[in-house]
Motif scaffolding. Structure first.
Motif, PDB file in Angstrom:
ATOM      1  N   GLU A   1      -0.083   2.713  30.594  1.00 65.37           N
ATOM      2  CA  GLU A   1      -0.263   1.848  29.405  1.00 65.37           C
ATOM      3  C   GLU A   1      -1.696   1.316  29.341  1.00 65.37           C
ATOM      4  O   GLU A   1      -2.523   1.590  30.214  1.00 65.37           O
TER       5      GLU A   1
ATOM      6  N   GLU B   1       4.381   2.398  31.460  1.00 59.83           N
ATOM      7  CA  GLU B   1       5.489   2.060  30.554  1.00 59.83           C
ATOM      8  C   GLU B   1       6.514   3.177  30.532  1.00 59.83           C
ATOM      9  O   GLU B   1       6.172   4.353  30.575  1.00 59.83           O
TER      10      GLU B   1
ATOM     11  N   GLU C   1      11.548  -0.975  25.492  1.00 60.90           N
ATOM     12  CA  GLU C   1      10.349  -0.437  26.133  1.00 60.90           C
ATOM     13  C   GLU C   1      10.046  -1.354  27.306  1.00 60.90           C
ATOM     14  O   GLU C   1      10.067  -2.574  27.159  1.00 60.90           O
TER      15      GLU C   1
ATOM     16  N   HIS D   1       9.553  -4.717  24.715  1.00 60.38           N
ATOM     17  CA  HIS D   1       9.852  -4.715  23.285  1.00 60.38           C
ATOM     18  C   HIS D   1      11.281  -4.253  23.057  1.00 60.38           C
ATOM     19  O   HIS D   1      11.723  -3.265  23.632  1.00 60.38           O
TER      20      HIS D   1
ATOM     21  N   GLU E   1       7.318  -2.369  30.031  1.00 60.61           N
ATOM     22  CA  GLU E   1       5.951  -2.296  30.569  1.00 60.61           C
ATOM     23  C   GLU E   1       5.910  -2.970  31.935  1.00 60.61           C
ATOM     24  O   GLU E   1       6.582  -3.994  32.142  1.00 60.61           O
TER      25      GLU E   1
HETATM   26 MG    MG Z   1       3.552  -0.505  25.276  1.00 63.53          MG
END
Ligand code: MG
Ligand code: GLU
Length: 458
Positions: A200, A207, A147, A256, A149
């Motif tokens: 986000e 994101e 992920e 992440h 961001e």
């Molecule tokens: Mg996020």
């Protein structure tokens, strides 16, 4: 290592030339998570694929502020040359991509070799290749996704947010409509699949979720996606910050890292035990959990990472795991009826853009597989926000905060035999020297200066 045939550089050049590509940028990621590169004229690619481009050995000891630290014994002088060789795809990874957002240019990731073509112990790509091969020997394929961001700002010296929120709102995203549309087109054209895109929680944050794939391709994709996003932003008069923290207040940018194991074509983490885990799944998660302090020193290593690691921000401030618990450093994302049995994966929250993605994936794979090998014991999940507990309650549950100072993080890095084995003594020494140099820089500057110095570098 792979059955994929290395495409002939001459064929690649012919294809690129037909597409009007003038230059090929060979990129690699340094020990600060910064993408460095060399661009070669397209016609030079066959020669460069054979003998590489010369780069200084000191790149292993560049710090986040473009200083060079000579504190690491193996690289203590300005002497030494390394060959940066484009990885055209034969040994895995993404190969060459014609850049949709940068007409006339193509992108390829490089490996670093010593001048005789031998292994350069500081090559981060080789570190990941080794762990992928060890996983295969253990009977597993690894799948991984990121992920991403980011904070989107208006072009200019000052920091001007490009959207005004509210969090997750269509109204916020509408402020950057043109960027979103361009980005969706460029990602697709560059062969990068994303699950979704949204505004986000944080100020002017956006994101995207990069599709899961094999680790080498994912690391290459993580580099290409930055290039793709930066170019799309520039075309719309915007700038994008991937830094772990963009401003001193508010949410940080997490990158992440989601991973799972596949065996015989099935998700090997999925099983009939509690939380939908198999014995492999329990061991994998337990392996990551017990290694967290050393692990996050590689997956979220920078002075910015330490600032991002705050309770209550879903950034993984404490070393514990939970089922779909977004405050946990390790969040189990279980399979479900709607998602199907192959969805089980583990999300590492304490991961960001200042990590070298090749090293980050390598330590994650090694830690998880060590847990599988040892049948490591998995404690019960914690479903609460442990930041709201007092120290005694956390201590009773065996939960500690992850490092928030350089001294703690450095100690964890050096105390992990697994991290040392994965990186090797040379690369670990250089990596620690980079962290020390960054910490020394931070000690001479205010927190605001640290944050703004790292804002645009990733
Ligand atoms: Mg996020
Ligand atoms: N922005 C948070 C971070 O720093 C993560 C928020 C989320 O869970 O998506 O990692």
């Amino acid at each position: 290592m792979s059955a994929v045939q290395q495409p002939s550089p001459e064929d690649v050049v012919a294809t690129l030339t037909r597409q009007g590509v003038r230059g090929v940028t060979v990129g690699w990621v340094d020990n600060n998570g910064i993408v460095r590169s060399r661009t070669v004229p397209t016609a030079e690619l066959p020669a460069v694929a054979r003998r590489g481009v010369g780069i200084t050995a000191a790149f292993a000891v560049f710090d986040s502020h473009d200083g060079i630290t000579f504190a690491h014994e193996g690289l203590a002088t300005p002497s030494g040359d390394v060959r940066l060789v484009p990885e055209l795809g034969g040994a895995g990874g993404r190969g060459v991509t014609v850049l949709a957002g940068q007409p006339g240019l193509a992108w390829v990731d490089g490996r670093q070799l010593d001048p005789d073509g031998g292994t350069w112990p500081y090559c981060q790509r080789a570190v990941l290749e080794r762990q992928v091969a060890l996983a295969a020997e253990a009977g597993f394929e690894v799948r991984a996704g990121y992920e991403i961001e980011m904070v989107v700002a208006r072009e200019g010296e000052e920091f001007l947010p490009a959207h005004r929120g509210p969090a997750y709102s269509a109204n916020a995203l509408r402020d950057v409509d043109e960027f979103v549309v361009r980005l969706l087109g460029d990602l697709e054209a560059n062969g990068l699949g994303i699950g979704q895109l949204h505004a986000e929680y944080g100020g002017s944050q956006v994101e995207i979720a990069l599709d899961a794939t094999d680790p080498l391709t994912l690391a290459d994709d993580q580099v290409l996606v930055r290039q793709t996003i930066h170019a799309a932003a520039r075309a719309e008069g915007l700038r994008v910050s991937f830094a772990p923290v963009t401003t001193t207040d508010g949410a940080g940018n997490g990158w992440h890292l989601h991973t799972s194991l596949t065996r015989d074509g099935r998700n090997a983490l999925t099983g009939d035990d509690e939380h939908g885990l198999s014995a492999v799944g329990r061991g994998y998660l337990a392996g990551l959990l017990r290694e967290l302090p050393g692990l996050v020193a590689v997956t979220a290593p920078s002075t910015g990472s330490l600032l991002r690691r705050r309770p209550g921000y879903w950034a993984g401030a404490y070393g514990f795991w939970g089922v779909e618990n977004r405050e946990a450093a390790l969040r189990l994302v279980p399979s479900s009826t709607l998602l199907g049995p192959d969805h089980t994966n583990v999300e590492l929250k304490a991961s960001d853009a200042s990590a070298n993605p090749y090293l980050a994936l390598a330590v994650v794979i090694a830690a998880g597989l060590a847990g599988v090998r040892d049948g490591a014991e998995l404690p019960a999940p914690v479903q609460e926000d442990v930041g709201t507990w007092d120290d005694a309650a956390r201590a009773a549950a065996g939960i500690a905060p992850l490092a928030t100072t350089h001294a703690e993080q450095r100690a964890h890095l050096l105390a992990s035999p697994l991290v040392r084995d994965v990186l090797g003594d040379d690369l670990l020494g250089a990596f620690v020297a980079c962290r020390d140099a960054d910490a020394a820089w931070a000690a001479d500057h205010t927190v605001d200066e640290v944050v703004s110095s790292l804002r645009w570098v990733y």
